[in-house]
Design a protein around this motif. Structure first.
Motif, short mmCIF file in Angstrom:
data_model
loop_
_atom_site.label_atom_id
_atom_site.label_comp_id
_atom_site.label_asym_id
_atom_site.label_seq_id
_atom_site.Cartn_x
_atom_site.Cartn_y
_atom_site.Cartn_z
N ALA A 53 0.85 -1.19 0.00
CA ALA A 53 0.00 0.00 0.00
C ALA A 53 0.88 1.24 0.00
N LYS A 54 0.47 2.23 -0.76
CA LYS A 54 1.19 3.50 -0.79
C LYS A 54 0.78 4.32 0.42
N ASN A 55 1.75 4.91 1.07
CA ASN A 55 1.50 5.71 2.26
C ASN A 55 1.72 7.18 1.95
N ASN A 56 0.63 7.95 1.94
CA ASN A 56 0.71 9.39 1.72
C ASN A 56 0.64 10.18 3.02
N ASN A 57 0.58 9.47 4.13
CA ASN A 57 0.47 10.11 5.44
C ASN A 57 1.85 10.10 6.11
N ARG A 58 2.52 11.24 6.11
CA ARG A 58 3.88 11.31 6.66
C ARG A 58 3.90 11.12 8.17
N ARG A 59 2.75 11.27 8.80
CA ARG A 59 2.70 11.13 10.26
C ARG A 59 2.38 9.69 10.68
N TYR A 60 2.19 8.82 9.70
CA TYR A 60 1.85 7.43 9.99
C TYR A 60 3.03 6.70 10.63
N LYS A 61 2.77 6.09 11.79
CA LYS A 61 3.81 5.39 12.54
C LYS A 61 3.55 3.89 12.63
N GLY A 62 2.59 3.40 11.87
CA GLY A 62 2.28 1.98 11.92
C GLY A 62 1.08 1.69 12.80
N LEU A 63 0.59 0.46 12.71
CA LEU A 63 -0.59 0.04 13.47
C LEU A 63 -0.29 -1.14 14.40
N ALA A 64 0.98 -1.33 14.72
CA ALA A 64 1.38 -2.44 15.59
C ALA A 64 0.96 -3.78 14.99
N LEU A 65 1.03 -3.88 13.68
CA LEU A 65 0.57 -5.07 12.96
C LEU A 65 1.23 -6.34 13.47
N THR A 66 2.54 -6.38 13.50
CA THR A 66 3.24 -7.60 13.90
C THR A 66 2.96 -7.94 15.36
N LEU A 67 2.93 -6.95 16.21
CA LEU A 67 2.64 -7.18 17.62
C LEU A 67 1.26 -7.80 17.80
N ILE A 68 0.26 -7.22 17.15
CA ILE A 68 -1.11 -7.73 17.29
C ILE A 68 -1.22 -9.12 16.69
N ASP A 69 -0.59 -9.33 15.57
CA ASP A 69 -0.63 -10.64 14.90
C ASP A 69 0.00 -11.72 15.76
N ALA A 70 0.95 -11.35 16.62
CA ALA A 70 1.71 -12.33 17.40
C ALA A 70 1.26 -12.45 18.86
N LEU A 71 0.17 -11.80 19.23
CA LEU A 71 -0.23 -11.80 20.63
C LEU A 71 -0.40 -13.20 21.21
N ASP A 72 -1.16 -14.06 20.55
CA ASP A 72 -1.35 -15.41 21.08
C ASP A 72 -0.07 -16.22 21.02
N SER A 73 0.78 -15.95 20.03
CA SER A 73 2.05 -16.66 19.92
C SER A 73 2.96 -16.36 21.11
N LEU A 74 2.90 -15.13 21.62
CA LEU A 74 3.70 -14.79 22.79
C LEU A 74 3.38 -15.71 23.96
N LEU A 75 2.11 -16.03 24.13
CA LEU A 75 1.72 -16.94 25.21
C LEU A 75 2.14 -18.37 24.91
N LEU A 76 1.93 -18.80 23.68
CA LEU A 76 2.29 -20.17 23.31
C LEU A 76 3.79 -20.42 23.46
N PHE A 77 4.60 -19.39 23.25
CA PHE A 77 6.05 -19.52 23.35
C PHE A 77 6.56 -19.11 24.73
N ASN A 78 5.64 -19.05 25.69
CA ASN A 78 5.99 -18.77 27.09
C ASN A 78 6.66 -17.40 27.25
N ARG A 79 6.14 -16.43 26.53
CA ARG A 79 6.61 -15.05 26.66
C ARG A 79 5.48 -14.22 27.28
#
Length: 199
Positions: free
Chosen positions: A7-33
């Motif tokens: 996706a093209k980003n035209n918003n210079r103030r965009y800092k991300g949406l914590a995509l990887t963190l949210i995607d990995a939430l349950d994995s953190l528990l499964l991996f004892n983190r």
């Protein structure tokens, strides 16, 4: 999403949406983190008004911006990675079996449906993509402004027919059938479009 390179980003103030963190939430528990999961919960919850007082001295880089962001995201990717990640984390935190298994040794951890609140906010921002005359959703939607003028109608079968799990689970937890019905109509429309001889 811009961080996926699709996706093209035209918003210079965009800092991300914590995509990887949210995607990995349950994995953190499964991996004892578990502590990392608890830290992620605190960070993501920082965007909610009910938690603002707890972060009075925090710098902006330590506060999640939430989903009220002027950014164009892919419906399919956002649904499976972000909505799915938030809902799976909510399920773990509220189901007696998983709560006991993963969080019993962390009695200081308090969960007050923050992941579900975020999931519903995100789900509401995805709903405008389903507002079409033929029930086939747009593949792209802006999280703040909805479907932008002139948005492409190009999509793929996965982007239409695989939204049910997350949307149905969101409807179940919120007791709001809107999410389920939107995804279900899209799936039924896709089924009707299949080739009758080769389906």
């Amino acid at each position: 999403l811009p961080e996926l390179g699709n996706a093209k980003n035209n918003n210079r103030r965009y800092k991300g949406l914590a995509l990887t963190l949210i995607d990995a939430l349950d994995s953190l528990l499964l991996f004892n983190r578990t502590q990392s999961f608890i830290d992620a919960h605190a960070y993501l919850s920082s965007s909610l008004p009910s938690h603002a007082h707890a972060h009075g001295n925090a710098t902006s880089q330590h506060i999640f911006t939430g989903f009220d962001v002027d950014i164009r995201v892919h419906l399919f990717e956002t649904n499976i990675r972000m909505l799915g990640g938030l809902l799976s984390a909510h399920s773990v935190c509220t189901h007696p079996k998983w709560k006991k298994l993963f969080l019993a040794h962390h009695p200081h951890f308090i969960y007050d449906n923050e992941f579900l609140i975020l999931a519903q906010d995100l789900g509401n921002r995805l709903l405008p993509a389903f507002n079409t005359t033929n029930f086939i959703p747009y593949a792209w939607v802006n999280l703040r402004h909805g479907v932008l003028k002139g948005e492409t109608r190009d999509t793929c079968s996965a982007g239409v027919g695989t939204l049910m799990l997350e949307m149905a689970l969101l409807s179940y937890h919120t007791r709001n059938s809107t999410y389920f019905l939107s995804a279900h109509r899209a799936l039924l429309k896709l089924l009707r479009l299949r080739h009758v001889d080769t389906h």
